[in-house]
Structure formats: structure tokens, C-alpha cells
Design a protein around this motif. Structure first.
Motif, PDB file in Angstrom:
ATOM      1  N   GLN A  26       0.835  -1.205   0.000  1.00  0.00           N
ATOM      2  CA  GLN A  26       0.000   0.000   0.000  1.00  0.00           C
ATOM      3  C   GLN A  26       0.873   1.260   0.000  1.00  0.00           C
ATOM      4  N   LEU A  27       1.756   1.327  -0.979  1.00  0.00           N
ATOM      5  CA  LEU A  27       2.678   2.446  -1.102  1.00  0.00           C
ATOM      6  C   LEU A  27       1.928   3.715  -1.493  1.00  0.00           C
ATOM      7  N   LEU A  28       2.236   4.803  -0.784  1.00  0.00           N
ATOM      8  CA  LEU A  28       1.614   6.096  -1.065  1.00  0.00           C
ATOM      9  C   LEU A  28       2.605   7.100  -1.640  1.00  0.00           C
ATOM     10  N   GLY A  29       3.872   6.993  -1.282  1.00  0.00           N
ATOM     11  CA  GLY A  29       4.866   7.933  -1.791  1.00  0.00           C
ATOM     12  C   GLY A  29       6.241   7.605  -1.245  1.00  0.00           C
ATOM     13  N   THR A  30       7.255   8.246  -1.829  1.00  0.00           N
ATOM     14  CA  THR A  30       8.636   8.050  -1.383  1.00  0.00           C
ATOM     15  C   THR A  30       9.385   9.375  -1.440  1.00  0.00           C
ATOM     16  N   LEU A  90       8.334  15.797  13.608  1.00  0.00           N
ATOM     17  CA  LEU A  90       8.608  15.297  12.266  1.00  0.00           C
ATOM     18  C   LEU A  90       7.374  15.473  11.379  1.00  0.00           C
ATOM     19  N   PRO A  91       7.247  16.628  10.717  1.00  0.00           N
ATOM     20  CA  PRO A  91       6.108  16.816   9.812  1.00  0.00           C
ATOM     21  C   PRO A  91       6.360  16.114   8.479  1.00  0.00           C
ATOM     22  N   TYR A  92       5.260  15.699   7.852  1.00  0.00           N
ATOM     23  CA  TYR A  92       5.349  15.065   6.540  1.00  0.00           C
ATOM     24  C   TYR A  92       4.179  15.522   5.686  1.00  0.00           C
ATOM     25  N   GLU A  93       4.358  15.422   4.386  1.00  0.00           N
ATOM     26  CA  GLU A  93       3.307  15.609   3.384  1.00  0.00           C
ATOM     27  C   GLU A  93       3.518  14.544   2.334  1.00  0.00           C
ATOM     28  N   VAL A  94       2.440  13.872   1.938  1.00  0.00           N
ATOM     29  CA  VAL A  94       2.544  12.881   0.877  1.00  0.00           C
ATOM     30  C   VAL A  94       1.478  13.174  -0.169  1.00  0.00           C
ATOM     31  N   ASP A  95       1.917  13.210  -1.433  1.00  0.00           N
ATOM     32  CA  ASP A  95       0.987  13.364  -2.555  1.00  0.00           C
ATOM     33  C   ASP A  95       0.388  11.987  -2.812  1.00  0.00           C
ATOM     34  N   LEU A  96      -0.863  11.820  -2.447  1.00  0.00           N
ATOM     35  CA  LEU A  96      -1.497  10.512  -2.611  1.00  0.00           C
ATOM     36  C   LEU A  96      -1.588  10.150  -4.087  1.00  0.00           C
ATOM     37  N   PRO A  97      -1.189   8.934  -4.437  1.00  0.00           N
ATOM     38  CA  PRO A  97      -1.201   8.550  -5.849  1.00  0.00           C
ATOM     39  C   PRO A  97      -2.629   8.342  -6.352  1.00  0.00           C
ATOM     40  N   ASP A  98      -2.804   8.512  -7.645  1.00  0.00           N
ATOM     41  CA  ASP A  98      -4.095   8.243  -8.275  1.00  0.00           C
ATOM     42  C   ASP A  98      -4.161   6.745  -8.584  1.00  0.00           C
TER      43      ASP A  98
END
Length: 153
Positions: free
Chosen positions: A76-80, A95-103
Motif C-alpha cells: 500500500q505504497l503512497l509515496g517516497t 517530524l512533519p510530513y506531506e505525501v501526494d497521494l497517488p491516483d
């Protein structure tokens, strides 16, 4: 704990979901804090724990690859960080993060669940490189994560 074993910690703060910008190849953006410095955990099976400021500094300085996986599941990979679809930093809070959820099916599913408020918590997986042990004022064992290798958020 073996230095090679991967540990997972869950944070009880809300995540934030933002809709994708028009034309973006993303199902939206998921953001939050994977870890907050100096905050005591709940009982982790006989001890409590906190993350020291700077615990992630080596991982971030070395640009070690970090993954965003839903429920820390390889399927269930969302980003790297390598693809720059995941951004992780360290600030005074944690530790803040932001991930661009894949389509993709998993990305769209996470986006729907986050919009509804069903995905509410962040977590991080790590390998301990250095820790220290003390005792709280109440006599409970206290582990401090001093230096860790971040694996995923």
C-alpha cells in the motif's frame, strides 16, 4: 530490542487532507506529524517513551530513502522521498510530513477515508540506533529515542 528490528509508533494527532490541485496526478495530499518531540507515549508494554529533538537528524541529513505506506504495508505504497512524492522534515515540534497521494486504488481509498475523518492518526516506523533509559517521577521506565533510522511514515 534488536537494532535491526523495525518498531512502529502511532501518534494521536489528527492528519490533514487537502484536495489535489486541478490537473495534478494526485488523489490529494495527506499531511501531519509522524512524531512529536518530548511527548510521552502511552504505556508501551511496561514502559513509556519519548522522541528526543534531533532523533531523525541523521536519516534526514543522509537523505536515506523514506516511504509512506498505508498501515506500513508494502502493498500500500503512497509515496517516497526518492520520487519526491513524500516530503519529511524536522522542526521544533517534531517530524512533519506531506505525501501526494497517488491516483491508484490505495491512494484514492486513503483520500476518501481521510476526507470522511476515518484516517485520523499518523505513525512512523524506525530502527533504533541509540536510546537511553531513565525512570519517570512515578517510577515507570522511560525510554528516550535519541537517534533512529526512519523507515516510513
Amino acid at each position: 530490542m534488536s537494532r535491526d528490528s523495525i518498531e512502529i509508533r502511532v501518534r494521536a494527532d489528527r492528519v490533514e487532507f487537502r484536495d489535489a490541485t486541478a490537473g495534478a496526478p494526485s488523489a490529494g495530499v495527506l499531511a501531519g506529524y509522524a512524531a512529536v518531540y518530548e511527548r510521552l507515549s502511552q504505556n508501551l508494554g511496561g514502559f513509556v517513551e519519548k522522541v528526543a529533538p534531533g532523533a531523525f537528524a541523521q536519516t534526514l541529513a543522509d537523505n536515506n530513502p523514506v516511504l509512506a505506506r498505508y498501515n506500513h504495508d508494502d502493498n500500500q505504497l503512497l509515496g517516497t522521498t526518492e520520487a519526491e512524492t513524500l516530503r519529511v522534515a524536522s522542526d521544533d515540534t517534531g517530524l512533519p510530513y506531506e505525501v501526494d497521494l497517488p491516483d491508484t486504488s490505495v491512494g484514492r481509498d486513503v483520500a476518501v477515508l481521510a476526507k470522511r475523518g476515518d484516517v485520523r492518526y499518523s505513525s512512523f516506523a524506525f530502527r533504533t540506533l541509540e536510546d537511553s533509559w531513565l525512570v519517570t517521577d512515578q517510577g515507570f521506565p522511560l525510554r528516550t529515542l535519541v537517534k533512529v533510522q526512519l523507515v516510513d511514515v
